[in-house]
Design a protein around this motif. Structure first.
Motif, PDB file in Angstrom:
ATOM      1  N   LEU A  66       0.982  -1.339  -0.126  1.00  0.00           N
ATOM      2  CA  LEU A  66       0.004   0.300  -0.239  1.00  0.00           C
ATOM      3  C   LEU A  66       0.864   1.004   0.064  1.00  0.00           C
ATOM      4  N   HIS A  67       0.959   2.099  -1.040  1.00  0.00           N
ATOM      5  CA  HIS A  67       1.098   3.611  -1.172  1.00  0.00           C
ATOM      6  C   HIS A  67      -0.455   4.761  -0.612  1.00  0.00           C
ATOM      7  N   VAL A  68       0.452   5.748  -0.282  1.00  0.00           N
ATOM      8  CA  VAL A  68       0.364   6.881   0.366  1.00  0.00           C
ATOM      9  C   VAL A  68       0.438   7.796  -0.135  1.00  0.00           C
ATOM     10  N   PRO A  69       0.472   8.914  -0.663  1.00  0.00           N
ATOM     11  CA  PRO A  69       1.094  10.560  -0.699  1.00  0.00           C
ATOM     12  C   PRO A  69       2.354  10.411  -0.244  1.00  0.00           C
ATOM     13  N   ARG A  70       2.926  11.182  -0.646  1.00  0.00           N
ATOM     14  CA  ARG A  70       4.568  11.647   0.591  1.00  0.00           C
ATOM     15  C   ARG A  70       3.811  12.979   1.702  1.00  0.00           C
ATOM     16  N   SER A  71       3.283  13.521   0.978  1.00  0.00           N
ATOM     17  CA  SER A  71       2.865  14.907   1.602  1.00  0.00           C
ATOM     18  C   SER A  71       1.779  13.980   3.125  1.00  0.00           C
ATOM     19  N   GLN A  72       0.617  12.651   2.960  1.00  0.00           N
ATOM     20  CA  GLN A  72      -0.089  12.494   4.055  1.00  0.00           C
ATOM     21  C   GLN A  72       0.368  10.921   4.583  1.00  0.00           C
ATOM     22  N   PRO A  73       2.056  10.681   4.666  1.00  0.00           N
ATOM     23  CA  PRO A  73       1.581   9.454   5.498  1.00  0.00           C
ATOM     24  C   PRO A  73       0.789   8.812   6.047  1.00  0.00           C
ATOM     25  N   PHE A  74       1.399   7.195   6.470  1.00  0.00           N
ATOM     26  CA  PHE A  74      -0.190   6.476   6.900  1.00  0.00           C
ATOM     27  C   PHE A  74      -0.098   7.178   8.982  1.00  0.00           C
ATOM     28  N   THR A  75      -1.445   7.432   8.683  1.00  0.00           N
ATOM     29  CA  THR A  75      -1.737   7.463  10.267  1.00  0.00           C
ATOM     30  C   THR A  75      -1.241   6.505  11.252  1.00  0.00           C
ATOM     31  N   ALA A  76      -1.268   6.327  12.331  1.00  0.00           N
ATOM     32  CA  ALA A  76      -1.447   5.486  13.820  1.00  0.00           C
ATOM     33  C   ALA A  76      -2.529   4.873  13.441  1.00  0.00           C
ATOM     34  N   HIS A  77      -3.844   5.503  13.154  1.00  0.00           N
ATOM     35  CA  HIS A  77      -4.766   4.851  12.925  1.00  0.00           C
ATOM     36  C   HIS A  77      -4.977   3.393  12.093  1.00  0.00           C
ATOM     37  N   GLU A  78      -4.460   4.249  10.497  1.00  0.00           N
ATOM     38  CA  GLU A  78      -4.351   3.554  10.039  1.00  0.00           C
ATOM     39  C   GLU A  78      -3.469   2.557   9.637  1.00  0.00           C
ATOM     40  N   LEU A  79      -2.419   1.970  10.047  1.00  0.00           N
ATOM     41  CA  LEU A  79      -1.534   1.055  11.003  1.00  0.00           C
ATOM     42  C   LEU A  79      -2.261   0.090  11.562  1.00  0.00           C
ATOM     43  N   ARG A  80      -2.913   0.747  12.497  1.00  0.00           N
ATOM     44  CA  ARG A  80      -4.352  -0.173  13.312  1.00  0.00           C
ATOM     45  C   ARG A  80      -5.012  -0.739  12.192  1.00  0.00           C
ATOM     46  N   VAL A  81      -5.822  -0.344  12.318  1.00  0.00           N
ATOM     47  CA  VAL A  81      -6.783  -0.976  11.036  1.00  0.00           C
ATOM     48  C   VAL A  81      -6.561  -2.007  10.148  1.00  0.00           C
ATOM     49  N   ALA A  82      -4.612  -1.933   9.735  1.00  0.00           N
ATOM     50  CA  ALA A  82      -4.789  -2.903   8.817  1.00  0.00           C
ATOM     51  C   ALA A  82      -4.311  -4.377   9.493  1.00  0.00           C
ATOM     52  N   ARG A  83      -4.024  -3.799  10.414  1.00  0.00           N
ATOM     53  CA  ARG A  83      -3.214  -5.301  11.316  1.00  0.00           C
ATOM     54  C   ARG A  83      -4.684  -5.672  11.966  1.00  0.00           C
ATOM     55  N   ALA A  84      -5.416  -4.829  12.383  1.00  0.00           N
ATOM     56  CA  ALA A  84      -6.398  -5.705  12.610  1.00  0.00           C
ATOM     57  C   ALA A  84      -7.063  -6.107  11.926  1.00  0.00           C
ATOM     58  N   ILE A  85      -6.639  -6.107  10.200  1.00  0.00           N
ATOM     59  CA  ILE A  85      -7.624  -6.295   9.785  1.00  0.00           C
ATOM     60  C   ILE A  85      -6.898  -8.107   9.215  1.00  0.00           C
ATOM     61  N   GLY A  86      -5.448  -7.681   9.154  1.00  0.00           N
ATOM     62  CA  GLY A  86      -5.257  -9.370   8.882  1.00  0.00           C
ATOM     63  C   GLY A  86      -5.320  -9.817   9.768  1.00  0.00           C
ATOM     64  N   GLU A  87      -5.380  -9.424  11.388  1.00  0.00           N
ATOM     65  CA  GLU A  87      -5.719 -10.771  12.439  1.00  0.00           C
ATOM     66  C   GLU A  87      -6.609 -11.691  12.374  1.00  0.00           C
ATOM     67  N   VAL A  88      -7.506 -10.864  11.964  1.00  0.00           N
ATOM     68  CA  VAL A  88      -8.776 -11.412  11.983  1.00  0.00           C
ATOM     69  C   VAL A  88      -9.411 -12.357  10.826  1.00  0.00           C
ATOM     70  N   LEU A  89      -8.519 -12.086   9.922  1.00  0.00           N
ATOM     71  CA  LEU A  89      -8.803 -12.722   8.949  1.00  0.00           C
ATOM     72  C   LEU A  89      -7.795 -14.150   8.763  1.00  0.00           C
ATOM     73  N   ALA A  90      -6.618 -13.481   9.280  1.00  0.00           N
ATOM     74  CA  ALA A  90      -5.470 -14.895   9.434  1.00  0.00           C
ATOM     75  C   ALA A  90      -6.847 -16.051  11.083  1.00  0.00           C
ATOM     76  N   ALA A  91      -6.993 -15.301  11.670  1.00  0.00           N
ATOM     77  CA  ALA A  91      -7.968 -16.478  12.692  1.00  0.00           C
ATOM     78  C   ALA A  91      -8.078 -17.596  12.212  1.00  0.00           C
ATOM     79  N   ARG A  92      -9.100 -16.106  11.075  1.00  0.00           N
ATOM     80  CA  ARG A  92     -11.083 -17.362  10.226  1.00  0.00           C
ATOM     81  C   ARG A  92     -10.267 -17.762   9.372  1.00  0.00           C
ATOM     82  N   TYR A  93      -9.125 -17.961   8.923  1.00  0.00           N
ATOM     83  CA  TYR A  93      -8.817 -18.682   8.153  1.00  0.00           C
ATOM     84  C   TYR A  93      -8.243 -20.078   8.657  1.00  0.00           C
TER      85      TYR A  93
END
Length: 446
Positions: A66-93
């Protein structure tokens, strides 16, 4: 030749991962490339990186970049929701191949999977799918109850309700006789009358038991007498955000407009609107707005006005001009409030009969409720960086055609916002509850 079940499952879950990342991180660009590592394909991993504008998840032999513009880096909440998505899907799988968990946890695959992403984000602890429900599962269950309520009515009125879910296992006097908060309670005729979500909410324990009915403002003042919050939120819900500050508690509200609002850590974090979840990230977006405006009092007052207008489902256009002299290119002389009425302007008093009430004023001497009334007028409310009121209810001008010589007036809010964005930061409020920020380009959306 039949497709092996593991292969079919991995293809399904990889598509779920891609869809979730694109939905919750819509501003990012997603690229896929084959992974050259020999790690277990069932183990989802987030690759470490020093680039704040890149996020890489590796799963099933594929790197999801995932890429975002240089002027608007990923926020802490965006990184956290990406991790939450990964954890839920990995657990279900993993659960698919664990017969013991599958037998005990049929509920794990009920409801919207997006609710689990949101719940895993709120819980903060690593999401695991075991034979017993965890707090994230119970949060998702509470969301599901409110979602079903949004489809119903009570005595011909739309239902509004809410819950405050405790983040810790606190003892309570009614715990022994308490019932689980769930769909079965909604069959009780008075269930929704007891709690309106705005003033009163149900208190639900960490274990999912319905413990009490509480006044949310009283609860917030018990925690913080001044009802402190970490980022702006609609005025009607300040107490909901404040009730979660400094705790692991989560407040979930079904609003009268059938929008599900989620508050945690002293902020409005998620909203379910127009059939989809949105990560709001209000604090990061407010910081961007503040930097663009350059004045905290002006930025705060206009931002709060935009949030309140959106909550009331009223459209608005709020413009801050960096250079007051540029007003002539955007606002017609007859609409200017920072100058005396044009001399000899035929029909001025009949066309703008109440302009005298606003002429020469600044945001400092305009109360919040009056500002909302001005913003509700058809057209734009325009101020400069000193807070001087330049126009209210003005139909903005913008160049039309390649040469940009012919000027026309345009009433479409989006077109007007894009045009005004060339002169300074703009907040556009839509009647569907969306707030969009422009500053030479579209910056963000809440």
């Amino acid at each position: 030749m039949p497709v092996p079940p593991a292969f079919a499952a991995s293809a399904l879950y990889d598509s779920l991962l891609q869809g979730a990342l694109q939905r919750f991180l819509a501003r990012a660009t997603l690229e896929l490339e084959a992974s050259l590592t020999d790690s277990d394909i069932r183990s989802l991993a987030i690759e470490p990186t020093d680039d704040p504008c890149e996020l890489v998840l590796r799963w099933f032999g594929t790197r999801h970049i995932l890429h975002v513009p240089r002027s608007q880096p990923f926020t802490a909440h965006e990184l956290r929701v990406a991790r939450a998505i990964g954890e839920v899907l990995a657990a279900r799988y993993s659960t698919i191949f664990d017969s013991a968990v599958m037998a005990a946890r049929a509920d794990l695959f009920q409801g919207l999977i997006e609710d689990r992403y949101v719940a895993a984000f709120l819980d903060r602890r690593p999401y695991r799918a075991g034979v017993e429900r965890n707090r994230a599962d119970r949060l998702a269950h509470c969301i599901e109850v409110l979602r079903v309520a949004a489809l119903s009515s009570y005595e011909s009125h739309a239902i509004s309700s809410g819950v405050l879910v405790l983040g810790d296992d606190e003892p309570h006097a009614r715990q022994g006789a308490a019932r689980m908060y769930g769909q079965s309670l909604t069959a009780i005729k008075s269930f929704y009358r007891l709690c309106d979500g705005m003033r009163t909410v149900f208190l639900v324990g960490e274990d999912g038991l319905l413990l009490d009915i509480i006044d949310i403002t009283h609860r917030a003042r018990e925690i913080h007498p001044m009802m402190a919050i970490t980022s702006p939120c609609p005025s009607a819900y300040r107490q909901h955000a404040a009730s979660t500050l400094g705790t692991r508690d989560t407040c979930i509200v079904l609003s009268p407009s059938h929008e599900i609002k989620v508050f945690a850590e002293g902020a409005h974090v998620f909203t379910f609107r127009n059939a989809e979840w949105r990560l709001l990230d209000v604090e990061a977006k407010y910081v961007q707005w503040l930097q663009a405006v350059g004045s905290r009092p002006i930025a705060e007052k206009l931002f709060q006005c935009a949030l309140d207008m959106a909550d009331a489902r009223q459209g608005a256009l709020l413009v801050v001009l960096r250079d007051a002299e540029s007003a002539g290119a955007l606002v017609a002389p007859v609409d200017r409030l920072d100058r005396p009425a044009p001399a000899g302007a035929a029909g001025e008093s009949s066309r703008r009969p109440l302009h005298y009430l606003l002429r020469g004023r600044t945001l400092d001497d305009v109360d919040e409720s009056v500002l909302m009334a001005l913003a509700s007028l058809d057209g734009a409310t325009v101020v400069d960086t000193h807070g001087r009121l330049i126009a209210a209810g003005a139909i903005l001008m913008h160049p039309h055609g390649e040469g940009g010589d012919a000027w026309v007036s345009e009433g479409a809010r989006t077109t007007a916002a894009q045009a005004a964005g060339r002169f300074g930061p703009v907040l556009k409020v839509s009647t569907d509850g969306m707030v969009t920020c422009y500053d030479a380009q579209r910056l963000w959306e809440i």
